[in-house]
Design a protein around this motif. Structure first.
Motif, mmCIF file in Angstrom:
data_model
loop_
_atom_site.group_PDB
_atom_site.id
_atom_site.type_symbol
_atom_site.label_atom_id
_atom_site.label_comp_id
_atom_site.label_asym_id
_atom_site.label_seq_id
_atom_site.Cartn_x
_atom_site.Cartn_y
_atom_site.Cartn_z
ATOM 1 N N MET A 1 47.643 -61.888 43.143
ATOM 2 C CA MET A 1 48.449 -60.801 42.585
ATOM 3 C C MET A 1 49.333 -60.313 43.503
ATOM 4 O O MET A 1 49.257 -60.231 44.396
ATOM 5 C CB MET A 1 47.521 -59.677 41.837
ATOM 6 N N ASN A 2 50.529 -59.824 42.838
ATOM 7 C CA ASN A 2 51.550 -59.060 43.623
ATOM 8 C C ASN A 2 51.146 -57.806 44.047
ATOM 9 O O ASN A 2 50.825 -56.813 43.419
ATOM 10 C CB ASN A 2 52.802 -59.151 42.696
ATOM 11 N N LEU A 3 51.005 -57.530 45.312
ATOM 12 C CA LEU A 3 50.435 -56.271 46.054
ATOM 13 C C LEU A 3 51.513 -55.308 45.763
ATOM 14 O O LEU A 3 51.280 -54.001 45.562
ATOM 15 C CB LEU A 3 50.035 -56.365 47.574
ATOM 16 N N ILE A 4 52.867 -55.542 45.614
ATOM 17 C CA ILE A 4 53.708 -54.461 45.409
ATOM 18 C C ILE A 4 53.598 -53.988 43.813
ATOM 19 O O ILE A 4 53.671 -52.401 43.754
ATOM 20 C CB ILE A 4 55.383 -54.877 45.469
ATOM 21 N N ALA A 5 53.397 -54.867 42.880
ATOM 22 C CA ALA A 5 53.018 -54.178 41.610
ATOM 23 C C ALA A 5 51.780 -53.657 41.542
ATOM 24 O O ALA A 5 51.621 -52.510 40.841
ATOM 25 C CB ALA A 5 52.824 -55.495 40.661
ATOM 26 N N ILE A 6 50.845 -53.969 42.377
ATOM 27 C CA ILE A 6 49.683 -53.170 42.262
ATOM 28 C C ILE A 6 49.777 -51.706 42.969
ATOM 29 O O ILE A 6 49.345 -50.716 42.360
ATOM 30 C CB ILE A 6 48.545 -53.863 42.846
ATOM 31 N N GLY A 7 50.583 -51.575 43.846
ATOM 32 C CA GLY A 7 50.926 -50.270 44.706
ATOM 33 C C GLY A 7 51.491 -49.468 43.614
ATOM 34 O O GLY A 7 51.345 -48.249 43.342
ATOM 35 N N GLY A 8 52.511 -50.180 42.916
ATOM 36 C CA GLY A 8 53.265 -49.358 41.771
ATOM 37 C C GLY A 8 52.515 -48.706 40.984
ATOM 38 O O GLY A 8 52.651 -47.805 40.266
ATOM 39 N N GLY A 9 51.268 -49.703 40.372
ATOM 40 C CA GLY A 9 50.623 -49.311 39.205
ATOM 41 C C GLY A 9 49.642 -48.303 39.920
ATOM 42 O O GLY A 9 49.739 -47.007 38.840
ATOM 43 N N ILE A 10 49.210 -48.176 40.935
ATOM 44 C CA ILE A 10 48.288 -46.950 41.497
ATOM 45 C C ILE A 10 49.324 -45.662 41.653
ATOM 46 O O ILE A 10 48.781 -44.580 41.313
ATOM 47 C CB ILE A 10 47.947 -47.335 43.117
ATOM 48 N N PHE A 11 50.379 -46.070 42.054
ATOM 49 C CA PHE A 11 51.504 -44.938 42.261
ATOM 50 C C PHE A 11 51.415 -44.228 40.825
ATOM 51 O O PHE A 11 51.515 -43.106 40.455
ATOM 52 C CB PHE A 11 52.751 -45.206 42.665
ATOM 53 N N LEU A 12 51.790 -45.001 39.494
ATOM 54 C CA LEU A 12 52.030 -44.464 38.203
ATOM 55 C C LEU A 12 50.773 -43.788 37.825
ATOM 56 O O LEU A 12 51.263 -42.837 37.252
ATOM 57 C CB LEU A 12 52.525 -45.754 37.470
ATOM 58 N N VAL A 13 49.734 -44.193 37.851
ATOM 59 C CA VAL A 13 48.607 -43.696 37.469
ATOM 60 C C VAL A 13 48.253 -42.287 38.320
ATOM 61 O O VAL A 13 47.810 -41.425 37.541
ATOM 62 C CB VAL A 13 47.098 -44.677 37.730
#
Length: 66
Positions: A1-13
């Protein structure tokens, strides 16, 4: 999976947790308080980790310039 998207999701939550846990108390100066201070700490940590994950991954992939 894309780690940048995961980081963005963690940031958003984390941002949602901090935003929903904040209340304003009016007075001479406007004060911001949290309903549950421990939850605010968790939210801030999630924001920091999410940003760090996204930025470090982008930097390692060469997407942030030279």
């Amino acid at each position: 999976m894309n780690l940048i998207a995961i980081g963005g999701g963690i940031f958003l939550v984390g941002m949602i947790i901090v935003a929903l846990n904040t209340r304003m108390r009016y007075g001479f100066f406007t004060h911001y308080e949290s309903h549950i201070p421990g939850l605010t700490v968790v939210g801030v940590i999630m924001v920091i980790v999410g940003l760090a994950l996204a930025i470090i991954t982008a930097w390692a992939n060469g997407q942030l310039g030279h």
